[in-house]
Design a protein around this motif. Structure first.
Motif, PDB file in Angstrom:
ATOM      1  N   LEU A   1     -11.184   7.758   1.551  1.00 51.57           N
ATOM      2  CA  LEU A   1      -9.944   7.398   2.304  1.00 51.57           C
ATOM      3  C   LEU A   1      -9.045   6.998   1.339  1.00 51.57           C
ATOM      4  O   LEU A   1      -9.426   6.399   0.013  1.00 51.57           O
ATOM      5  CB  LEU A   1     -10.394   6.390   3.428  1.00 51.57           C
ATOM      6  N   TYR A   2      -7.784   7.060   1.636  1.00 54.22           N
ATOM      7  CA  TYR A   2      -6.851   6.619   0.459  1.00 54.22           C
ATOM      8  C   TYR A   2      -5.814   5.580   0.970  1.00 54.22           C
ATOM      9  O   TYR A   2      -5.301   5.775   2.129  1.00 54.22           O
ATOM     10  CB  TYR A   2      -5.894   8.145   0.220  1.00 54.22           C
ATOM     11  N   MET A   3      -5.609   4.663   0.291  1.00 50.21           N
ATOM     12  CA  MET A   3      -5.063   3.356   0.499  1.00 50.21           C
ATOM     13  C   MET A   3      -3.931   2.950  -0.485  1.00 50.21           C
ATOM     14  O   MET A   3      -4.181   3.078  -1.654  1.00 50.21           O
ATOM     15  CB  MET A   3      -5.991   2.340   0.923  1.00 50.21           C
ATOM     16  N   VAL A   4      -2.633   2.664   0.061  1.00 42.75           N
ATOM     17  CA  VAL A   4      -1.752   2.232  -0.873  1.00 42.75           C
ATOM     18  C   VAL A   4      -1.432   0.893  -0.426  1.00 42.75           C
ATOM     19  O   VAL A   4      -1.295   0.619   0.685  1.00 42.75           O
ATOM     20  CB  VAL A   4      -0.425   3.295  -0.798  1.00 42.75           C
ATOM     21  N   ILE A   5      -1.353  -0.028  -1.379  1.00 39.86           N
ATOM     22  CA  ILE A   5      -0.793  -1.320  -1.299  1.00 39.86           C
ATOM     23  C   ILE A   5       0.711  -1.474  -2.058  1.00 39.86           C
ATOM     24  O   ILE A   5       0.927  -1.170  -3.000  1.00 39.86           O
ATOM     25  CB  ILE A   5      -1.599  -2.342  -2.169  1.00 39.86           C
ATOM     26  N   SER A   6       1.653  -1.359  -0.928  1.00 37.81           N
ATOM     27  CA  SER A   6       2.965  -0.861  -1.522  1.00 37.81           C
ATOM     28  C   SER A   6       3.983  -2.011  -1.979  1.00 37.81           C
ATOM     29  O   SER A   6       5.016  -2.248  -2.217  1.00 37.81           O
ATOM     30  CB  SER A   6       3.766  -0.133  -0.464  1.00 37.81           C
ATOM     31  N   ASN A   7       3.236  -3.529  -1.415  1.00 45.09           N
ATOM     32  CA  ASN A   7       4.089  -4.736  -1.282  1.00 45.09           C
ATOM     33  C   ASN A   7       2.927  -5.949  -1.337  1.00 45.09           C
ATOM     34  O   ASN A   7       1.951  -5.884  -0.781  1.00 45.09           O
ATOM     35  CB  ASN A   7       4.894  -4.722  -0.141  1.00 45.09           C
ATOM     36  N   LEU A   8       3.426  -6.969  -2.052  1.00 43.27           N
ATOM     37  CA  LEU A   8       2.671  -8.149  -1.982  1.00 43.27           C
ATOM     38  C   LEU A   8       3.097  -9.130  -1.169  1.00 43.27           C
ATOM     39  O   LEU A   8       2.379  -9.983  -0.549  1.00 43.27           O
ATOM     40  CB  LEU A   8       2.186  -8.552  -3.567  1.00 43.27           C
TER      41      LEU A   8
ATOM     42  N   GLY B   1      -8.569   5.069  -3.794  1.00 41.88           N
ATOM     43  CA  GLY B   1      -9.458   6.089  -3.060  1.00 41.88           C
ATOM     44  C   GLY B   1     -10.802   5.039  -2.961  1.00 41.88           C
ATOM     45  O   GLY B   1     -11.316   4.422  -3.865  1.00 41.88           O
ATOM     46  N   VAL B   2     -11.225   5.024  -1.473  1.00 46.73           N
ATOM     47  CA  VAL B   2     -12.283   4.133  -1.397  1.00 46.73           C
ATOM     48  C   VAL B   2     -13.270   4.980  -0.421  1.00 46.73           C
ATOM     49  O   VAL B   2     -12.793   5.831   0.585  1.00 46.73           O
ATOM     50  CB  VAL B   2     -11.578   3.134  -0.243  1.00 46.73           C
TER      51      VAL B   2
END
Length: 260
Positions: free
Chosen positions: A137-144, A252-253
């Protein structure tokens, strides 16, 4: 400068970007055993989260030991609770150096100074047509600030080349137990269909397990992703101070679903 990009193997930065500067990594995720990094640092990060929030909230990674420093502790446990474990180099790819171990004789030599993780092997994976699989699975952290985590609706489902067996006699046959496509490549099995799209898996599980069970699986996966991303930011009770939109990270997890 306003923008800098890290392209090297190490994500450790010799500087701290100023709040307005754009960086293609969120440093809090990479430093001090954050969620990104080597397999041993990921486990240490996970252990901290278990201590801070309790095992009721963090129970989605199998029991793990790190070699060589925890070798004695592992051997003591193995004597009292014999079972299968999977060993992996802390830095690696294409499933190189991965094997299933059941005894002291299967371990690297005590003189081996390379670092490994030993994880309790999950012997009851959910099977599709008799074969073991895992999700990428694919994850984006776009903001903190505020924390924003995006999980792509699509992903990959990767299958082992041969039908699964929990028999100890099968443990040396990695085409049964490892779902990495490189294992099939090394064993000249490229002709096998070793992958689905995630949407294909959801359709299959909806038909075989039912929509209620499928919703539970999805919610548990989303819950694990959010907890890891959120807790990675914590530094002494606070968040890394970044202006909105000034850092991002792509992950990618891998996820394994058991038959429960």
């Amino acid at each position: 400068w306003d923008y800098i990009e890290n392209l090297g193997k190490s994500q450790q930065s010799p500087f701290k970007p100023r709040p307005w500067q754009v960086h293609n990594h969120c440093l809090a995720l990479h430093e001090n055993q954050g969620m990104a990094g080597t397999k041993d640092s990921q486990w240490k990060h996970y252990q901290r989260l278990m201590k801070q929030f309790g095992q009721d909230e963090f129970h989605f990674m199998p029991e793990t030991f790190i070699l060589p420093e925890e070798r004695k502790d592992f051997l003591k446990l193995l004597q009292t609770r014999p079972q299968a474990w999977i060993i992996k180099p802390v830095i690696g790819k294409r499933a190189l150096g991965v094997q299933i171990v059941t005894s002291k004789q299967d371990l690297p030599s005590a003189r081996d100074k390379n670092r490994y993780v030993l994880q309790r092997y999950i012997t009851n994976p959910l099977l599709i047509h008799g074969r073991k699989f895992h999700l990428r699975l694919y994850m984006v952290i776009s903001n903190l600030s505020p924390l924003r985590v995006l999980l792509h609706r699509e992903g990959l489902v990767l299958f082992a080349a041969h039908n699964y067996s929990s028999s100890p006699s099968s443990f040396k046959n990695l085409t049964v137990h490892l779902t990495n496509a490189a294992v099939a490549d090394r064993n000249d099995m490229q002709h096998q269909k070793n992958g689905w799209l995630l949407s294909e898996l959801w359709d299959h599980l909806d038909k075989t397990l039912g929509s209620e069970k499928l919703d539970q699986i999805k919610k548990r996966i989303e819950d694990a992703f959010v907890k890891l991303a959120m807790a990675s930011q914590l530094r002494g009770g606070g968040f890394e101070e970044r202006l909105s939109g000034t850092c991002f990270d792509f992950f990618g997890v891998d996820v394994l679903i058991d038959d429960q």
